[in-house]
Enzyme design. Sequence first.
Site, mmCIF file in Angstrom:
data_model
loop_
_atom_site.group_PDB
_atom_site.id
_atom_site.type_symbol
_atom_site.label_atom_id
_atom_site.label_comp_id
_atom_site.label_asym_id
_atom_site.label_seq_id
_atom_site.Cartn_x
_atom_site.Cartn_y
_atom_site.Cartn_z
ATOM 1 N N LYS A 93 74.734 -15.598 16.275
ATOM 2 C CA LYS A 93 74.247 -16.635 17.186
ATOM 3 C C LYS A 93 74.613 -18.033 16.686
ATOM 4 O O LYS A 93 74.794 -18.933 17.473
ATOM 5 C CB LYS A 93 72.730 -16.544 17.359
ATOM 6 N N HIS A 221 61.789 -14.195 8.326
ATOM 7 C CA HIS A 221 62.683 -15.357 8.412
ATOM 8 C C HIS A 221 61.869 -16.570 8.013
ATOM 9 O O HIS A 221 60.860 -16.872 8.645
ATOM 10 C CB HIS A 221 63.230 -15.517 9.846
ATOM 11 N N SER A 224 64.798 -21.648 9.994
ATOM 12 C CA SER A 224 66.176 -22.088 9.825
ATOM 13 C C SER A 224 66.177 -23.531 9.307
ATOM 14 O O SER A 224 65.357 -24.348 9.716
ATOM 15 C CB SER A 224 66.905 -21.992 11.168
ATOM 16 N N GLY A 261 67.991 -18.711 7.012
ATOM 17 C CA GLY A 261 67.345 -19.903 6.448
ATOM 18 C C GLY A 261 68.086 -20.486 5.265
ATOM 19 O O GLY A 261 67.643 -21.486 4.695
ATOM 20 N N GLU A 297 70.225 -12.174 6.802
ATOM 21 C CA GLU A 297 70.812 -12.563 8.091
ATOM 22 C C GLU A 297 71.269 -14.023 8.067
ATOM 23 O O GLU A 297 70.822 -14.834 8.890
ATOM 24 C CB GLU A 297 69.780 -12.371 9.208
ATOM 25 N N PRO A 298 72.132 -14.403 7.142
ATOM 26 C CA PRO A 298 72.539 -15.807 7.088
ATOM 27 C C PRO A 298 73.406 -16.207 8.279
ATOM 28 O O PRO A 298 74.321 -15.473 8.654
ATOM 29 C CB PRO A 298 73.360 -15.885 5.788
ATOM 30 N N GLY A 299 73.129 -17.344 8.869
ATOM 31 C CA GLY A 299 73.950 -17.871 9.960
ATOM 32 C C GLY A 299 74.602 -19.160 9.502
ATOM 33 O O GLY A 299 75.778 -19.202 9.109
ATOM 34 N N ASP A 346 68.643 -28.322 17.071
ATOM 35 C CA ASP A 346 68.673 -27.863 15.682
ATOM 36 C C ASP A 346 68.259 -28.962 14.696
ATOM 37 O O ASP A 346 68.433 -28.816 13.499
ATOM 38 C CB ASP A 346 70.094 -27.347 15.366
ATOM 39 N N ASP A 382 74.117 -39.391 31.128
ATOM 40 C CA ASP A 382 72.696 -39.350 30.773
ATOM 41 C C ASP A 382 72.446 -40.171 29.515
ATOM 42 O O ASP A 382 73.200 -40.080 28.538
ATOM 43 C CB ASP A 382 72.297 -37.886 30.530
ATOM 44 N N TYR A 410 75.220 -23.807 15.084
ATOM 45 C CA TYR A 410 74.399 -24.164 16.254
ATOM 46 C C TYR A 410 74.963 -25.399 16.974
ATOM 47 O O TYR A 410 74.237 -26.328 17.301
ATOM 48 C CB TYR A 410 72.931 -24.367 15.833
#
Length: 433
Positions: A93, A221, A224, A261, A297-299, A346, A382, A410
């Site tokens: 993700k 978790h 993040s 995280g 689960e490192p992103g 994020d 915007d 992200y």
Amino acid sequence: MIPQLETAVFGQQPGFNIGGPPIKDTIGDTNVPMIHNLSVHDTAKQKLDSHSRVKWETDQENAFFVANLGEVYRQHIRWNSLLPRIEPHFAIKSNPDPMVAKLLASLGVGFDCASKAEIQQVLDMGVEPSRIIYANPCKQASYIRYVAQQNVAKMTFDNAEELHKIKMIYPNAELVLRILTDDSKSDCQLGLKFGAPLETVDHLLRTAKELSLNVIGVSFHVGSGCHDENAFADAVLRARTVFDQAEALGFHFTLLDVGGGFPGADIKDGITFEKVAAVLGPAVDELFSPDIRVIAEPGRYYVASAFTLCTHIIGRRTVMKGSEDPSYMYYVNDGMYGAFNCILFDHQVVVPHVLSKNGRYVYGQKLNETEYECSIWGPTCDSIDCLNKSTRLPLLEEGDWLYYENMGAYTICAASQFNGFQKSKVIYTNTSC
Ligand SMILES: Cc1ncc(COP(=O)(O)O)c(C=O)c1O
């Protein structure tokens, strides 16, 4: 340089010589991305240089990313050397870029997926189902049916309703109980949404037992963008108590999942991956015997520092302030509705640097020029589309370029095309350091 990159993963691909023909982002007439072998700044420079050399094209000033696959590879080596017991499962993700995913798949990394499409992307690369964890505690029923067909057995849960749903659809699934941990020191506090409080664990395990479900372990978790390495040690301790509870109820747990995280870029005098590893590795070894499989689960960790975003200054407004120096509003061609959604979603703070000024390429240089108060805005209509409300830069003109580092996590994954602005494309390189 990534040893496998050119052959095993992507096939033979030509490099690019500085001073050669205009930079090409794909091979021949195909859509296969080219992987350059230049530094990030030379890759960006070649791209800018090519604008004046090729015939004018409408999209030639578009913002673009330079993705350094060598950096992703180095993060993997760093992981293996500091946390050798813990098997990373990349949280796709955070950045589902196909080249990054292929590289990590080829390195034997597993995947944390949260939806059918993510699982499909990973399976389509030839990754075995056993290397995937479906780490979303609340899953759409039809997606559970899909993973049952695909033999993606590992999945998380944190509530009794989910157990009943899984019992109906995939009774042989390998279930991982996601527990709540202290995420108060993290930028994104995922515990607001997911994670079973410890006082609910007994009920959940008893329910699973009654349903004859196969619960194999615990996940958590810490949130993040975690700024406190001790959060990992505290979470491992909580997981241990749940293992003990499960043992007492007749389960035999074999899996600990320490979640994500992990920092994407080291923070000076703050959190670093080394600090996390120094706390997490020993905590796991102390509390869990070697026969327990430990995954993570490192992103952000894998991708943040690998992507640099280059943006073109498309406009400037001078704001006169009486006798004081004027300030400036710069408008660039990626924004809050694009890759910079990370500011909103994020909590990222993005830092602009000058890439080129008046045709001169100044990446990484400290310019000896007066700096002026300015703000930087995205291209949409915007007013939320503001990237830097107040910063200082040398006087820039329309046509100059800025770059932003650490833009890999992200960012692209949540970008929209609001107002008709395209998502920034990615150019790949592979550096050896
Ligand atoms: C279940 C799960 N695992 C892993 C991650 C990745 O977290 P990070 O990018 O902080 O490593 C996330 C991020 O939201 C998540 O929700």
